[in-house]
Scaffold this motif. Sequence first.
Motif, short mmCIF file in Angstrom:
data_model
loop_
_atom_site.label_atom_id
_atom_site.label_comp_id
_atom_site.label_asym_id
_atom_site.label_seq_id
_atom_site.Cartn_x
_atom_site.Cartn_y
_atom_site.Cartn_z
N ALA A 61 32.70 4.96 -24.60
CA ALA A 61 33.78 4.71 -25.53
C ALA A 61 33.38 3.87 -26.74
O ALA A 61 34.11 3.84 -27.72
N GLY A 62 32.25 3.19 -26.70
CA GLY A 62 31.98 2.23 -27.77
C GLY A 62 33.05 1.15 -27.68
O GLY A 62 33.06 0.37 -26.75
N GLU A 63 33.96 1.15 -28.63
CA GLU A 63 35.12 0.26 -28.55
C GLU A 63 36.19 0.99 -27.74
O GLU A 63 36.77 1.96 -28.22
N ALA A 64 36.45 0.52 -26.55
CA ALA A 64 37.42 1.18 -25.67
C ALA A 64 38.84 1.08 -26.21
O ALA A 64 39.66 1.97 -26.01
N THR A 65 39.15 -0.02 -26.91
CA THR A 65 40.47 -0.24 -27.48
C THR A 65 40.34 -0.48 -28.97
O THR A 65 39.55 -1.31 -29.40
N SER A 66 41.13 0.25 -29.75
CA SER A 66 41.20 0.05 -31.21
C SER A 66 42.52 -0.64 -31.52
O SER A 66 43.59 -0.03 -31.40
N TRP A 67 42.44 -1.93 -31.87
CA TRP A 67 43.64 -2.71 -32.15
C TRP A 67 44.09 -2.49 -33.59
O TRP A 67 43.27 -2.47 -34.50
N LEU A 68 45.41 -2.36 -33.77
CA LEU A 68 46.00 -2.10 -35.08
C LEU A 68 47.02 -3.20 -35.39
O LEU A 68 46.96 -4.28 -34.80
N GLU A 69 47.95 -2.93 -36.29
CA GLU A 69 48.90 -3.93 -36.76
C GLU A 69 49.98 -4.21 -35.71
O GLU A 69 50.22 -3.40 -34.81
N PRO A 70 50.68 -5.35 -35.86
CA PRO A 70 51.77 -5.68 -34.95
C PRO A 70 52.92 -4.67 -35.03
O PRO A 70 53.16 -4.06 -36.08
N VAL A 71 53.62 -4.52 -33.92
CA VAL A 71 54.87 -3.76 -33.87
C VAL A 71 55.93 -4.65 -34.50
O VAL A 71 56.12 -5.80 -34.08
N THR A 72 56.61 -4.15 -35.53
CA THR A 72 57.62 -4.96 -36.21
C THR A 72 58.85 -5.13 -35.32
O THR A 72 59.07 -4.35 -34.38
#
Length: 137
Positions: free
Chosen positions: A113-124
Amino acid sequence: MDKNPTNATVKTPASNFTGDVWMTPVFAGDGDSLLTCALVRFTPGARTNWHSHANGQLLVCTDGVGLVGTRDGKTVMLRAGESVWTPAGEEHFHGGTAENMMCHYAILDTAGAGEATSWLEPVTDEQYTTAHRAAGM
């Protein structure tokens, strides 16, 4: 067979979560397996940021009531004993409801996976409120 020790519970980073979320690592692979598992506890209103997983993620609720929502607006309510599979690459969030704590096991296969989790912006807050309505709350 190997018995694993109990790991310390840690507060999750504010950069990836809204509210108070606590995580206890359960398993992080053993060289042959790249399976990871953590027990995650969300207080009412707490949730992950939007994120995705290279190989998908299985969430198994052990206590409380939670929400799992996707970018396309699909939201499910998750109760103790129920599980949700989010496929590879699907952007989603999960957490407690506005009024309930929720605890789940988060299970990932990190192989290749390389980076298993790709984190994005907060849920508004607006997205979170909309998810409640979509789940019938």
